[in-house]
Every structure is written in structure tokens, then in C-alpha cells.
Design an enzyme around this catalytic site. Structure first.
Site, PDB file in Angstrom:
ATOM      1  CG  ASP A   1      -1.178  -5.454  -0.700  1.00 24.73           C
ATOM      2  OD1 ASP A   1      -1.241  -4.692   0.278  1.00 24.73           O
ATOM      3  OD2 ASP A   1      -1.212  -5.068  -1.880  1.00 24.73           O
TER       4      ASP A   1
ATOM      5  CD  GLN B   1      -3.073   1.049  -4.048  1.00 23.38           C
ATOM      6  OE1 GLN B   1      -2.065   0.619  -3.495  1.00 23.38           O
ATOM      7  NE2 GLN B   1      -4.125   1.456  -3.354  1.00 23.38           N
TER       8      GLN B   1
ATOM      9  CE  LYS C   1      -0.584   1.233  -0.004  1.00 25.96           C
ATOM     10  NZ  LYS C   1      -1.350   0.296  -0.845  1.00 25.96           N
TER      11      LYS C   1
END
Ligand code: GUN
Length: 299
Positions: free
Chosen positions: A120, A97, A53
Site C-alpha cells: 500500500d 484494509q 483485490k
């Protein structure tokens, strides 16, 4: 033979488009968008995902920072740090994460990321907005699936779609985007959607899939979807990614939920694994970060 949906190429095209847009954004006098990732513990898969990412961010002109914490960080310490990032005007996107260690409440953490920086799309208020077809940051994998369908010009209006898997981060939001009213903010797709899951009897799963114009599977069960379950000409989107040992080479490899070699003889479009949905997830994270930066600059 099915047309290959080349997620790697489409993700690369999207990244090029974003790169150009971000250059223009900076030329207009704005600072570069900024994404902060929080990585807890030393899980090798999480490490790789975050590294990918961050590499993608640099590639499109997004400034990226990874904050690493040991797995004994307390929930309180983590929430305090997220609050600081929420208040920091130099930060546009925040990504924690997952998974987080067992002693930390994942839902609490996702909800602590402010809605505007929630790249997200896991804050429950953003999920609620998605369910109401309202403008919001949408989870990256579902957004990537939607973008693949759009860019391959696969018709969804009034079509039958089966989503296999009902996870809250993938299956459920995919079903939301596919069934929702395209006249509203989320550019949804007006399909008739059936959700199958672990308690759908195998014969019913086969029957539902066989009647579908589009099958989207996200279960992590290799070989679950076989060629005899696919309608001739249907689109098959495989979100599953499972690491298995190749019986021929003895090496690790990634496989999806679909028996790809046989299903591609029946399907109209099909995604490979790897190189299908995976790269799209990362590209959509970049897109969300730029959307977040633009929204925050307006405030
Ligand atoms: N872990 C596995 N997939 C994801 C994802 O899309 N976002 C985050 N934050 N963690 C993950």
C-alpha cells in the site's frame, strides 16, 4: 468533446501484462507472488474492496489470502500477527484494509508492515522515500493516476497541475509524483503543482483550476468541480468516489467530484466515475505485489 480515459480498459491491459510477466517469473523457477490482506470488522465497503483485490490477484497469478478478524481484536494482537507475516518468507505483500477500528492506532499499524512488503506504500519510511524521489513502493491510487497520465500521453513536463485534496494517502502523494524530478527513481513528472484543499476559498479554487493543464481531484465532494472551472483542452482526473441516490431511478450510484456531463464538453481528456481511477488502484496493487516479490527474491 473530451477523450474518455478508460481506466477499466487500461487496468485490464496492465493486468494482462502482469499475468504474462508472472508466468515468465514462475517459469524461471520462482514461486508465485503472495499477497495477504487483513480485514478487520464487517464493514460492507471494506469487504467489497478486499474481495475485488483478491479476485484481481487470482486473475494475474498472485496467490492471495484474506485474514479476517473481529473488530474487538486488540492492537497488540494485530501488531503481533503483522510481525509474523513480516517474517514469513512465503509472504511478499501485506495489506491492512483501512479504516481500522478506533481503538487501534492506524499509523502504528501502517508503520508495522515491513517496508519491503508494504504494497500500500503507507509505512512512513516509504512515504519519506517517495518525498525524496527515491525508489520505493508507492501508494496504489497515486500510482494509478500517474499511469493513466503516462498511458494517455498527457504532457506533464513544465505544465500546470492542480491537485484538489490534501489527504496523506491520495492528494499528497499525487502532488509528490507530479511535481518531482523525473530524472530520479520515482519516474516523476516535472509539473508545476498547486495543492488546493478545504480552506482554499471557492473563488481561488476556481481560478487555480481554470489555469491548470491537468486537474486531479480527490475530495469526495460531488459536483465540486464544474465545467466553468476547466480550461479548454485540459485533462481532468477524478479520484472522488461517492455513493449517492439517483434522483431519477431512486437507486444508489457512484459519482465523482466533477460535473462529468458538462466538463467533458470542455476538457481534452476526462476520467469517468466509475471506470476511471478505481480499477487502476487495484491494478497498481498487483504491480506493487509483483515488485515486492521480485525485490524479496533478490535478498
Ligand atoms: N481503504 C480505502 N482505500 C484503501 C487502500 O488503498 N488501502 C487500504 N489498505 N485500505 C484502504
Amino acid at each position: 468533446m473530451a477523450k474518455l480515459i478508460d481506466g477499466k480498459q487500461i487496468a485490464s491491459d496492465i493486468r494482462s501484462e502482469l499475468r504474462e510477466q508472472i508466468v515468465k517469473w514462475i517459469q524461471q523457477g520462482h514461486r508465485a507472488p503472495q499477497l495477504t490482506a487483513i480485514l478487520i470488522g464487517d464493514d460492507p465497503a471494506s469487504n467489497t474492496y478486499v474481495a475485488n483485490k483478491m479476485k484481481a490477484a487470482t486473475d494475474v497469478g498472485i496467490v492471495s489470502k484474506t485474514e479476517r478478524y473481529s473488530s474487538d481484536i486488540t492492537e497488540e494482537q494485530l501488531l503481533r500477527r503483522i510481525e509474523e507475516l513480516n517474517l514469513d518468507d512465503a509472504v511478499d505483500g501485506i495489506l491492512v484494509q483501512l479504516p481500522v477500528p478506533d481503538h487501534i492506532n492506524e499509523r502504528k499499524v501502517c508503520n508495522s508492515v515491513s517496508c519491503g512488503k508494504d504494497v500500500d506504500g503507507f509505512n512512513e519510511r516509504n512515504i519519506g522515500r517517495l518525498c525524496l524521489d527515491m525508489n520505493t513502493l508507492i501508494p496504489c491510487t497515486p500510482l494509478g493516476v500517474q499511469e493513466l497520465i503516462k498511458r494517455c500521453q498527457i504532457e506533464t513536463f513544465g505544465k500546470n497541475v492542480v491537485v484538489v485534496g490534501r489527504s496523506k494517502n491520495v492528494g499528497m502523494p499525487i502532488a509528490m509524483l507530479l511535481h518531482a524530478d523525473g530524472r530520479n527513481d520515482t519516474c516523476a513528472m516535472d509539473a508545476t503543482v498547486t495543492i488546493c484543499h478545504r480552506f482554499t476559498p471557492p473563488s481561488e479554487l476556481a481560478r487555480f483550476c481554470k489555469s491548470a493543464d491537468i486537474v486531479i481531484t480527490a475530495t469526495g465532494v460531488p459536483g465540486l468541480i464544474t465545467a466553468d472551472m476547466i480550461k479548454e483542452g485540459a485533462a481532468v482526473i477524478d479520484v472522488g468516489i461517492t455513493r449517492v441516490v439517483d434522483p431519477v431511478t431512486g437507486k444508489n450510484k457512484l459519482v465523482g467530484d466533477v460535473d462529468y456531463d458538462e466538463a467533458r464538453k470542455v476538457a481534452g481528456h476526462i476520467t469517468p466515475v466509475p471506470g476511471g481511477v478505481g480499477p487502476m488502484t487495484v491494478a497498481m496493487l498487483m504491480k506493487n505485489t509483483f515488485i515486492a516479490a521480485k525485490n524479496l527474491a533478490k535478498k
